[in-house]
Design a protein around this motif. Structure first.
Motif, short mmCIF file in Angstrom:
data_model
loop_
_atom_site.label_atom_id
_atom_site.label_comp_id
_atom_site.label_asym_id
_atom_site.label_seq_id
_atom_site.Cartn_x
_atom_site.Cartn_y
_atom_site.Cartn_z
N VAL A 23 6.20 2.26 -9.76
CA VAL A 23 4.89 2.26 -9.10
C VAL A 23 4.68 3.63 -8.46
O VAL A 23 5.63 4.29 -8.01
CB VAL A 23 4.74 1.13 -8.07
N ARG A 25 1.67 6.27 -6.11
CA ARG A 25 0.52 6.27 -5.21
C ARG A 25 -0.32 7.51 -5.50
O ARG A 25 0.20 8.62 -5.56
CB ARG A 25 0.97 6.28 -3.75
N HIS A 31 -4.21 4.98 -2.81
CA HIS A 31 -4.02 3.65 -3.42
C HIS A 31 -2.87 3.67 -4.42
O HIS A 31 -2.56 4.70 -5.02
CB HIS A 31 -5.29 3.21 -4.16
N GLY A 32 -2.28 2.49 -4.62
CA GLY A 32 -1.24 2.33 -5.61
C GLY A 32 -1.77 2.63 -7.00
O GLY A 32 -2.95 2.47 -7.29
N HIS A 107 0.12 12.41 -7.79
CA HIS A 107 0.74 11.33 -7.03
C HIS A 107 1.63 11.91 -5.94
O HIS A 107 2.26 12.95 -6.14
CB HIS A 107 1.55 10.42 -7.96
N PRO A 120 2.96 -6.42 -4.31
CA PRO A 120 2.03 -5.34 -4.62
C PRO A 120 0.92 -5.13 -3.60
O PRO A 120 0.29 -4.09 -3.57
CB PRO A 120 1.46 -5.74 -5.99
N LEU A 123 0.81 -1.87 -1.49
CA LEU A 123 0.51 -0.57 -2.11
C LEU A 123 -0.81 -0.57 -2.86
O LEU A 123 -1.58 0.39 -2.79
CB LEU A 123 1.67 -0.21 -3.06
N PHE A 124 -1.08 -1.65 -3.59
CA PHE A 124 -2.24 -1.69 -4.48
C PHE A 124 -3.43 -2.37 -3.82
O PHE A 124 -3.28 -3.15 -2.87
CB PHE A 124 -1.88 -2.44 -5.77
#
Length: 140
Positions: A23, A25, A31-32, A107, A120, A123-124
């Protein structure tokens, strides 16, 4: 009478190393994110795997070797952070073969998370959160 919409296409990878999922950012939005990105106009009528390969080498560096399964695992709705454009996520399953990730300046964070315990929501957000939840429900 409604009119036909124009949508961008973003190809995203659920990149696994065993039970670990990569994953990221997004530096601009916070945002993720997942590896991959939007298809360029000149790539649309070409082999779409070339678009994925371009995005992965841009975002993860030249030293990681991965295998992308050619058939999408699902399609989902999304809004691109930059410009808020409506977008279609085409999601692919991929696995790390060898090498290390070298993040680009797109990122500012990455982590290999355990698909069995990862939450999730930390992060998302929005549609990308829903897409990750859909993946985890099917593959964790």
């Amino acid at each position: 009478m409604s009119k036909h919409g124009f949508f961008q296409i973003t190809q995203k990878l659920f990149l696994r190393d065993g039970n670990l999922l990569l994953v990221l950012r997004d530096r601009k939005s916070g945002h993720g994110d997942l590896p991959g990105g939007r298809m360029n106009e000149d790539e649309f009528f070409e082999d779409w795997t070339e678009s994925i390969s371009r995005e992965i080498s841009e975002e993860l560096g030249p030293n990681i070797k991965i295998e992308v399964k050619p058939n999408p695992i699902f399609v989902y709705k999304h809004r691109v952070n930059e410009g808020n454009h409506p977008c279609i996520i085409i999601a692919y399953d991929a696995k790390r073969i060898e090498g290390k990730v070298e993040l680009s300046d797109e990122h500012d964070y990455m982590e290999w998370v355990d698909i069995k315990s990862f939450d999730p929501k930390k992060l998302f957000s929005e549609y990308m959160l829903e897409a990750v939840q859909l993946y985890l429900k099917q593959y964790a």
